[in-house]
Motif scaffolding. Structure first.
Motif, PDB file in Angstrom:
ATOM      1  N   ALA A  21      36.285  11.144  36.747  1.00 10.57           N
ATOM      2  CA  ALA A  21      37.058  10.720  35.581  1.00 10.57           C
ATOM      3  C   ALA A  21      36.231  10.680  34.293  1.00 10.57           C
ATOM      4  O   ALA A  21      36.782  10.426  33.222  1.00 10.57           O
ATOM      5  CB  ALA A  21      37.666   9.343  35.831  1.00 10.57           C
ATOM      6  N   VAL A  22      34.929  10.938  34.369  1.00 11.74           N
ATOM      7  CA  VAL A  22      34.099  10.707  33.192  1.00 11.74           C
ATOM      8  C   VAL A  22      34.062  11.855  32.185  1.00 11.74           C
ATOM      9  O   VAL A  22      33.852  11.602  30.996  1.00 11.74           O
ATOM     10  CB  VAL A  22      32.653  10.279  33.553  1.00 11.74           C
ATOM     11  N   ALA A  23      34.283  13.095  32.594  1.00 12.81           N
ATOM     12  CA  ALA A  23      34.177  14.217  31.646  1.00 12.81           C
ATOM     13  C   ALA A  23      35.108  14.059  30.437  1.00 12.81           C
ATOM     14  O   ALA A  23      34.662  14.214  29.294  1.00 12.81           O
ATOM     15  CB  ALA A  23      34.390  15.554  32.346  1.00 12.81           C
ATOM     16  N   PRO A  24      36.395  13.731  30.624  1.00 11.54           N
ATOM     17  CA  PRO A  24      37.242  13.568  29.435  1.00 11.54           C
ATOM     18  C   PRO A  24      36.836  12.376  28.560  1.00 11.54           C
ATOM     19  O   PRO A  24      36.984  12.415  27.340  1.00 11.54           O
ATOM     20  CB  PRO A  24      38.649  13.349  29.997  1.00 11.54           C
ATOM     21  N   ILE A  25      36.286  11.346  29.174  1.00 16.56           N
ATOM     22  CA  ILE A  25      35.826  10.183  28.408  1.00 16.56           C
ATOM     23  C   ILE A  25      34.618  10.565  27.562  1.00 16.56           C
ATOM     24  O   ILE A  25      34.528  10.215  26.384  1.00 16.56           O
ATOM     25  CB  ILE A  25      35.486   9.002  29.346  1.00 16.56           C
ATOM     26  N   VAL A  26      33.693  11.308  28.160  1.00 14.73           N
ATOM     27  CA  VAL A  26      32.510  11.760  27.426  1.00 14.73           C
ATOM     28  C   VAL A  26      32.926  12.699  26.299  1.00 14.73           C
ATOM     29  O   VAL A  26      32.432  12.591  25.171  1.00 14.73           O
ATOM     30  CB  VAL A  26      31.491  12.419  28.382  1.00 14.73           C
ATOM     31  N   ASP A  27      33.865  13.592  26.568  1.00 14.98           N
ATOM     32  CA  ASP A  27      34.359  14.503  25.535  1.00 14.98           C
ATOM     33  C   ASP A  27      34.950  13.712  24.366  1.00 14.98           C
ATOM     34  O   ASP A  27      34.662  13.987  23.200  1.00 14.98           O
ATOM     35  CB  ASP A  27      35.403  15.451  26.131  1.00 14.98           C
ATOM     36  N   GLU A  28      35.753  12.703  24.677  1.00 15.63           N
ATOM     37  CA  GLU A  28      36.345  11.856  23.640  1.00 15.63           C
ATOM     38  C   GLU A  28      35.254  11.148  22.838  1.00 15.63           C
ATOM     39  O   GLU A  28      35.310  11.088  21.601  1.00 15.63           O
ATOM     40  CB  GLU A  28      37.287  10.833  24.275  1.00 15.63           C
ATOM     41  N   ALA A  29      34.266  10.610  23.518  1.00 17.96           N
ATOM     42  CA  ALA A  29      33.172   9.906  22.844  1.00 17.96           C
ATOM     43  C   ALA A  29      32.388  10.838  21.929  1.00 17.96           C
ATOM     44  O   ALA A  29      32.040  10.464  20.800  1.00 17.96           O
ATOM     45  CB  ALA A  29      32.247   9.266  23.877  1.00 17.96           C
ATOM     46  N   LEU A  30      32.109  12.033  22.394  1.00 17.91           N
ATOM     47  CA  LEU A  30      31.355  12.993  21.590  1.00 17.91           C
ATOM     48  C   LEU A  30      32.106  13.349  20.310  1.00 17.91           C
ATOM     49  O   LEU A  30      31.488  13.579  19.266  1.00 17.91           O
ATOM     50  CB  LEU A  30      31.056  14.256  22.400  1.00 17.91           C
ATOM     51  N   ASN A  31      33.424  13.372  20.377  1.00 17.70           N
ATOM     52  CA  ASN A  31      34.232  13.709  19.206  1.00 17.70           C
ATOM     53  C   ASN A  31      34.482  12.512  18.295  1.00 17.70           C
ATOM     54  O   ASN A  31      34.659  12.683  17.091  1.00 17.70           O
ATOM     55  CB  ASN A  31      35.570  14.323  19.646  1.00 17.70           C
ATOM     56  N   ALA A  32      34.504  11.304  18.845  1.00 13.46           N
ATOM     57  CA  ALA A  32      34.912  10.124  18.072  1.00 13.46           C
ATOM     58  C   ALA A  32      33.754   9.273  17.554  1.00 13.46           C
ATOM     59  O   ALA A  32      33.950   8.485  16.626  1.00 13.46           O
ATOM     60  CB  ALA A  32      35.827   9.250  18.928  1.00 13.46           C
ATOM     61  N   LEU A  33      32.583   9.413  18.167  1.00 15.59           N
ATOM     62  CA  LEU A  33      31.478   8.493  17.849  1.00 15.59           C
ATOM     63  C   LEU A  33      30.296   9.249  17.237  1.00 15.59           C
ATOM     64  O   LEU A  33      29.437   9.765  17.959  1.00 15.59           O
ATOM     65  CB  LEU A  33      31.038   7.749  19.113  1.00 15.59           C
ATOM     66  N   PRO A  34      30.223   9.291  15.911  1.00 14.50           N
ATOM     67  CA  PRO A  34      29.146  10.059  15.263  1.00 14.50           C
ATOM     68  C   PRO A  34      27.750   9.507  15.538  1.00 14.50           C
ATOM     69  O   PRO A  34      26.769  10.244  15.466  1.00 14.50           O
ATOM     70  CB  PRO A  34      29.482   9.961  13.774  1.00 14.50           C
ATOM     71  N   GLY A  35      27.644   8.218  15.886  1.00 16.66           N
ATOM     72  CA  GLY A  35      26.340   7.621  16.147  1.00 16.66           C
ATOM     73  C   GLY A  35      25.929   7.617  17.607  1.00 16.66           C
ATOM     74  O   GLY A  35      24.905   7.032  17.969  1.00 16.66           O
ATOM     75  N   LEU A  36      26.720   8.274  18.462  1.00 19.89           N
ATOM     76  CA  LEU A  36      26.439   8.247  19.902  1.00 19.89           C
ATOM     77  C   LEU A  36      25.100   8.905  20.220  1.00 19.89           C
ATOM     78  O   LEU A  36      24.852  10.045  19.840  1.00 19.89           O
ATOM     79  CB  LEU A  36      27.562   8.953  20.675  1.00 19.89           C
ATOM     80  N   LYS A  37      24.236   8.156  20.923  1.00 16.64           N
ATOM     81  CA  LYS A  37      22.922   8.666  21.322  1.00 16.64           C
ATOM     82  C   LYS A  37      22.788   8.770  22.835  1.00 16.64           C
ATOM     83  O   LYS A  37      22.003   9.564  23.331  1.00 16.64           O
ATOM     84  CB  LYS A  37      21.814   7.754  20.787  1.00 16.64           C
ATOM     85  N   THR A  38      23.546   7.909  23.570  1.00 16.25           N
ATOM     86  CA  THR A  38      23.363   7.847  25.019  1.00 16.25           C
ATOM     87  C   THR A  38      24.695   7.717  25.741  1.00 16.25           C
ATOM     88  O   THR A  38      25.537   6.918  25.351  1.00 16.25           O
ATOM     89  CB  THR A  38      22.482   6.629  25.417  1.00 16.25           C
ATOM     90  N   VAL A  39      24.825   8.499  26.807  1.00 18.37           N
ATOM     91  CA  VAL A  39      25.908   8.329  27.776  1.00 18.37           C
ATOM     92  C   VAL A  39      25.246   7.805  29.037  1.00 18.37           C
ATOM     93  O   VAL A  39      24.370   8.471  29.604  1.00 18.37           O
ATOM     94  CB  VAL A  39      26.637   9.658  28.063  1.00 18.37           C
ATOM     95  N   TRP A  40      25.621   6.600  29.461  1.00 14.18           N
ATOM     96  CA  TRP A  40      25.037   5.972  30.642  1.00 14.18           C
ATOM     97  C   TRP A  40      26.120   5.876  31.707  1.00 14.18           C
ATOM     98  O   TRP A  40      27.159   5.266  31.483  1.00 14.18           O
ATOM     99  CB  TRP A  40      24.519   4.582  30.291  1.00 14.18           C
ATOM    100  N   MET A  41      25.872   6.479  32.860  1.00 15.16           N
ATOM    101  CA  MET A  41      26.811   6.417  33.980  1.00 15.16           C
ATOM    102  C   MET A  41      26.241   5.465  35.022  1.00 15.16           C
ATOM    103  O   MET A  41      25.084   5.576  35.413  1.00 15.16           O
ATOM    104  CB  MET A  41      27.027   7.804  34.584  1.00 15.16           C
ATOM    105  N   GLN A  42      27.070   4.547  35.471  1.00 15.89           N
ATOM    106  CA  GLN A  42      26.646   3.488  36.372  1.00 15.89           C
ATOM    107  C   GLN A  42      26.272   4.006  37.766  1.00 15.89           C
ATOM    108  O   GLN A  42      26.440   5.188  38.070  1.00 15.89           O
ATOM    109  CB  GLN A  42      27.753   2.443  36.488  1.00 15.89           C
ATOM    110  N   LEU A  43      25.797   3.111  38.606  1.00 15.54           N
ATOM    111  CA  LEU A  43      25.412   3.446  39.973  1.00 15.54           C
ATOM    112  C   LEU A  43      26.545   4.184  40.675  1.00 15.54           C
ATOM    113  O   LEU A  43      27.699   3.754  40.622  1.00 15.54           O
ATOM    114  CB  LEU A  43      25.064   2.180  40.758  1.00 15.54           C
ATOM    115  N   GLY A  44      26.224   5.304  41.293  1.00 13.43           N
ATOM    116  CA  GLY A  44      27.216   6.090  42.012  1.00 13.43           C
ATOM    117  C   GLY A  44      28.013   7.031  41.135  1.00 13.43           C
ATOM    118  O   GLY A  44      28.869   7.763  41.638  1.00 13.43           O
ATOM    119  N   VAL A  45      27.748   7.042  39.832  1.00 12.50           N
ATOM    120  CA  VAL A  45      28.517   7.888  38.917  1.00 12.50           C
ATOM    121  C   VAL A  45      27.624   9.022  38.404  1.00 12.50           C
ATOM    122  O   VAL A  45      26.585   8.786  37.792  1.00 12.50           O
ATOM    123  CB  VAL A  45      29.074   7.074  37.728  1.00 12.50           C
TER     124      VAL A  45
END
Length: 150
Positions: free
Chosen positions: A86-110
């Motif tokens: 489920a994370v790819a669309p969330i990451v895509d949304e974040a990359l488009n919406a958050l100009p200051g995004l530096k890190t994508v952190w996926m929890q244990l097992g993700v």
């Protein structure tokens, strides 16, 4: 990547991050997402929950938002408590919406190769299958750990 390289990268992330969008935040104290958000909040991070079912409620002094697009532009890390598939669309949304995004952190097992590639292609650092509540005391020592057990 060597163990020392990984530690240096995680230390850099945890010392430079200021605003975290925690995707999948639960209002239930026994849930891991709630525990991790509380820990990060106590460490001085601004933690904003992302959960459409809790949008508008206040948790850890911040109003929960419905989607990643609703996070403030200064959000520099998203912490994902979602299934790997489920994370790819969330990451895509974040990359488009958050100009200051530096890190994508996926929890244990993700882990998600597509999401990792998307983020890294835009110069965003990716951490997979790790938890900042575990990494923080491991990297910064016993004083940090005392808060966990105290």
């Amino acid at each position: 990547m060597t163990h020392d390289d990984t530690n240096a990268r995680l230390t850099s992330i945890l010392t430079s991050t200021r605003v975290i969008g925690l995707v999948g935040l639960s209002h239930k104290p026994e849930r891991a997402s709630h525990e991790v958000a509380g820990f990060l909040n106590r460490k001085g991070y601004r933690v904003i929950g992302v959960n459409p079912g809790l949008a508008g409620q206040e948790i850890f002094g911040e109003t929960v938002v419905a989607s990643v697009s609703d996070l403030p532009p200064e959000t520099d890390m998203i912490d994902l408590f979602r299934r790997s598939d489920a994370v790819a669309p969330i990451v895509d949304e974040a990359l488009n919406a958050l100009p200051g995004l530096k890190t994508v952190w996926m929890q244990l097992g993700v882990e998600n190769a597509e999401a990792r590639a998307q983020a890294e292609a835009k110069g965003v650092t990716v951490v997979e299958n790790r938890c900042p509540k575990i990494e923080y005391p491991r990297l910064f020592g016993d004083a940090a750990l005392e808060e966990l057990v105290g």
